[in-house]
Design a protein around this motif. Structure first.
Motif, PDB file in Angstrom:
ATOM      1  N   UNK A 153       0.809  -1.213   0.000  1.00 53.11           N
ATOM      2  CA  UNK A 153       0.000   0.000   0.000  1.00 53.11           C
ATOM      3  C   UNK A 153       0.845   1.268   0.000  1.00 53.11           C
ATOM      4  N   UNK A 154       0.169   2.395  -0.236  1.00 50.77           N
ATOM      5  CA  UNK A 154       0.828   3.701  -0.165  1.00 50.77           C
ATOM      6  C   UNK A 154       1.282   3.996   1.263  1.00 50.77           C
ATOM      7  N   UNK A 155       0.547   3.484   2.244  1.00 52.60           N
ATOM      8  CA  UNK A 155       0.941   3.679   3.643  1.00 52.60           C
ATOM      9  C   UNK A 155       2.293   3.039   3.924  1.00 52.60           C
ATOM     10  N   UNK A 156       2.558   1.855   3.327  1.00 52.91           N
ATOM     11  CA  UNK A 156       3.855   1.220   3.517  1.00 52.91           C
ATOM     12  C   UNK A 156       4.946   2.023   2.822  1.00 52.91           C
ATOM     13  N   UNK A 157       4.624   2.618   1.693  1.00 58.07           N
ATOM     14  CA  UNK A 157       5.593   3.482   1.012  1.00 58.07           C
ATOM     15  C   UNK A 157       5.998   4.634   1.928  1.00 58.07           C
ATOM     16  N   UNK A 158       5.009   5.245   2.575  1.00 59.60           N
ATOM     17  CA  UNK A 158       5.301   6.325   3.518  1.00 59.60           C
ATOM     18  C   UNK A 158       6.094   5.814   4.714  1.00 59.60           C
TER      19      UNK A 158
END
Length: 320
Positions: free
Chosen positions: A19-24
């Motif tokens: 997810x994008x949250x893991x990217x952050x």
């Protein structure tokens, strides 16, 4: 092995990892890693930050629980304040903005509960902040390396920061957060009882000697199941001394039955029994057993083994 039953191997779902949250989360981990690499924070604070950041992005609205009742965190101090932690985040979760900015981060980490993270994690971080008993690894050490560290009274903590690795699963299907938590749980179990820790350290020293024996090396080359069981014993098992002895003898017996093609429900007889008893004698010699301890070792796991007398005889062999 001693392990809290409620701890999950996977703390980060497959969906979250992509997810994008893991990217952050990875971006924030990299910022925190730079603090560590520039020696602005110590190893223990870096590990606490790693767990804290991943926990934050995993459950941003409720990852941080209230104060727990343990009393090990009062005097814990690090280099970072909660204000410093807020500065790491582009858009801090609301729950973080309510913290006292002047509070020390390491004290906060050790004094509050984290969602799905056993208290053993905070206990190990607290212990590490006051005693040099854990070693930070930027990779997953081999079982032999873990055994060498344990024989010196040290437990390892693996922090993996490669972005590709962080998006997948590592050993035993754990994600990177679960892997760090796993290591910190083991550290707590290893050090929570000083007397048992001393016994485990001595047992590890003997296992190092056993590991070099030709009979063990031959089994490791020829028996995949033995290799798996042996590696578990030397690197991933925390338990009371008697259970360590019982497990060692049990995996040697299982290997002998596989070697001689004997059903596990049946007893060794004749040449196979003589061969196994010879192996037990070799092990006894490496443990430097007295005659009484050797006799007790030979009847371990059998009907003639008497509790608690025989248990104490074996445990005494580790009190050096």
């Amino acid at each position: 092995m001693i392990r809290p039953g409620r701890f999950k191997h996977r703390l980060l779902t497959s969906e979250f990892l992509q997810s994008a949250s893991m990217t952050e989360a990875i971006e924030h981990i990299q910022k925190a890693e730079q603090l560590w690499q520039s020696k602005k924070i110590d190893d223990v604070e870096w590990v606490a930050l790693y767990v804290f950041i991943l926990s934050t992005f995993r459950r941003p609205s409720d990852f941080l629980g209230g104060p727990h009742n343990e009393k090990f965190s009062a005097d814990i101090k690090g280099k970072l304040t909660c204000q410093d932690i807020l500065g790491l985040f582009k858009d801090p979760p609301r729950i973080l903005t309510k913290l006292k900015n002047e509070q020390n981060f390491l004290n906060l980490f050790c004094s509050r509960s984290l969602r799905s993270v056993p208290l053993s994690v905070q206990k190990s971080i607290a212990l590490w902040s006051q005693h040099d008993c854990l070693k930070l690894c930027e990779y997953i050490p081999s079982p032999e390396e873990v055994l060498a560290m344990q024989s010196l009274g040290i437990r390892c903590v693996s922090v993996l920061t490669d972005p590709v690795c962080m998006r997948g699963f590592v050993e035993e299907g754990r994600d990177v957060l679960g892997f760090v938590v796993h290591d910190l749980i083991h550290a707590d179990h290893f050090f929570s009882d000083p007397q048992q820790a001393k016994a485990q350290i001595q047992f590890s020293k003997y296992l190092q000697k056993l590991h070099a024996l030709p009979l063990i090396q031959q089994k490791l080359r020829q028996d995949i199941e033995f290799m798996s069981e042996w590696n578990y014993l030397i690197s991933d098992m925390n338990s009371v001394p008697l259970h360590l002895f019982k497990t060692l003898k049990a995996i040697l017996l299982a290997a002998s039955k596989r070697e001689h093609k004997i059903d596990f429900k049946n007893a060794l007889k004749g040449d196979s029994e003589a061969s196994f008893n010879s192996e037990l004698e070799d092990v006894a010699n490496e443990f430097s057993f007295s005659q009484l301890q050797k006799t007790t070792w030979l009847r371990l796991n059998g009907p003639d083994f008497t509790m608690p007398t025989d248990a104490m005889i074996l445990i005494e062999s580790l009190e050096h």
